[in-house]
Design a protein around this motif. Structure first.
Motif, PDB file in Angstrom:
ATOM      1  N   SER A 192       2.418  -3.241  12.730  1.00 43.00           N
ATOM      2  CA  SER A 192       3.094  -4.034  11.695  1.00 43.00           C
ATOM      3  C   SER A 192       4.613  -3.964  11.788  1.00 43.00           C
ATOM      4  N   TRP A 239       6.239  -1.491  10.348  1.00 46.61           N
ATOM      5  CA  TRP A 239       6.675  -0.701   9.183  1.00 46.61           C
ATOM      6  C   TRP A 239       7.189   0.670   9.592  1.00 46.61           C
ATOM      7  N   LEU A 244       5.323  -1.108   1.695  1.00 44.42           N
ATOM      8  CA  LEU A 244       4.195  -1.615   2.474  1.00 44.42           C
ATOM      9  C   LEU A 244       3.159  -2.110   1.486  1.00 44.42           C
ATOM     10  N   MET A 265      10.323   3.120   7.272  1.00 41.40           N
ATOM     11  CA  MET A 265       9.315   3.433   6.266  1.00 41.40           C
ATOM     12  C   MET A 265       9.888   3.518   4.855  1.00 41.40           C
ATOM     13  N   ALA A 301      -1.573   4.676   6.316  1.00 35.59           N
ATOM     14  CA  ALA A 301      -0.113   4.599   6.316  1.00 35.59           C
ATOM     15  C   ALA A 301       0.494   5.850   5.690  1.00 35.59           C
ATOM     16  N   LYS A 329      10.937   0.829   3.501  1.00 32.57           N
ATOM     17  CA  LYS A 329      10.528  -0.464   2.942  1.00 32.57           C
ATOM     18  C   LYS A 329       9.146  -0.359   2.318  1.00 32.57           C
TER      19      LYS A 329
END
Length: 300
Positions: free
Chosen positions: A185, A187, A195, A191, A209, A193
């Motif tokens: 993804s 991400w 999810l 990290m 995650a 941000k």
């Protein structure tokens, strides 16, 4: 020693990189599998830490011109089985593949079973027991035309089952595939941000995650591995390895994880699963209709 890590088709490149990062010497990538060389501790680390492998097998021997029952029996009969288990232990044989003469995989498994039993009977005048459900050692044979590869199961099956899933939705997402989705993804590049999974179901993607963000190895929660029953296993070194992996867990990581689903009942399953994984405090689950979705956070 030579090993092969199995995975789902399509994420072999991710597994290749993961194995390299774990210290394995990757030699070949093929459909649904990655071959690598490693010492025993590195292979054990792979079993503990891999998020993408579904099984790890140790290569015993490859043979050619395995055309019929006789050549199959002879090849299996003269392997050094005493290096992997003894006559007082149980074993099982998984056989995959056929050719012109060996047309039935179940028959091929019986031939190898007889060869192993005869080996121990000649050496110790005792025959090991066969246990299909809970063997001490599992032998895996893969036949491709006249080429045969013999493996010892090193990890035990289903590494993708982490142990936190007490319940699941109708459209189950396997844990190793969820981890691959998170990795693909983008991400992991930032990290901080949020999810967001707008159809989170039983929460597998967000749980994976959270485990990645905290650097929590999936194998730490597993009860046992197949390699623990091999004669070469050294429990003291394994405990040191597990402790070093535990010490790398980052409890301070607080990722921003949001899960929505239209079904409130499945959200309860997601909360239970996150609680079992020890990451329920990191994920915000709430009811939401994808058809009426609004931005769940100000940040992208």
């Amino acid at each position: 020693m030579q090993f092969v890590a199995l995975t789902s088709i399509g994420i072999e490149q991710l597994l290749h990189q993961e194995l390299t990062d774990l210290g394995a010497d990757v030699s070949k990538q093929r459909v649904g599998a990655v071959e690598f060389a490693a010492d025993s501790l590195t292979a054990q680390k792979v079993c503990l830490c891999s998020r993408l492998a579904t099984r790890v097998m140790m290569l015993l021997e490859r043979g050619s011109e395995i055309e019929d029952k006789e050549s199959l029996y002879s090849f299996a009969r003269f392997q050094p089985w005493q290096e992997f288990f003894g006559p007082d232990q149980s074993f099982a044989v998984e056989f995959n593949g056929t050719n012109r003469q060996l047309k039935n995989s179940q028959f091929g498994g019986v031939v190898i079973k007889d060869a192993v039993c005869d080996y121990f009977n000649d050496l110790y005048e005792r025959r090991p027991n066969v246990s299909k459900e809970t063997p001490d050692v599992r032998i895996i044979a893969k036949l491709n035309r006249d080429q045969l590869a013999l493996y010892i199961d090193y990890s035990g099956p289903r590494l993708s089952q982490r142990g936190y899933r007490s319940a699941q939705g109708k459209a189950r997402l396997k844990e190793h595939l969820a981890a691959a989705l998170v990795m693909r993804s983008g991400w992991l590049d930032d990290m901080s941000k949020p999810l967001f999974d707008p159809t989170c179901g039983s929460g597998t993607l967000l749980i994976e995650a959270a485990l990645i963000a905290q650097n929590r190895a999936p194998g730490l929660s597993r009860d046992s591995f197949a390699f623990e029953r091999l004669p070469s296993f050294r429990i003291a070194k394994f405990k040191e390895l597990k402790q070093s992996i535990r010490s790398a867990v980052n409890e301070d990581a607080k990722p921003w994880l949001i899960g929505h689903d239209i079904h409130t009942r499945v959200l309860e399953k997601a909360r239970d699963n996150a609680r079992n994984a020890g990451v329920d405090h990191l994920i915000e689950f709430c009811a939401g209709d994808l058809g009426k979705m609004t931005a769940p956070a100000k940040r992208p």
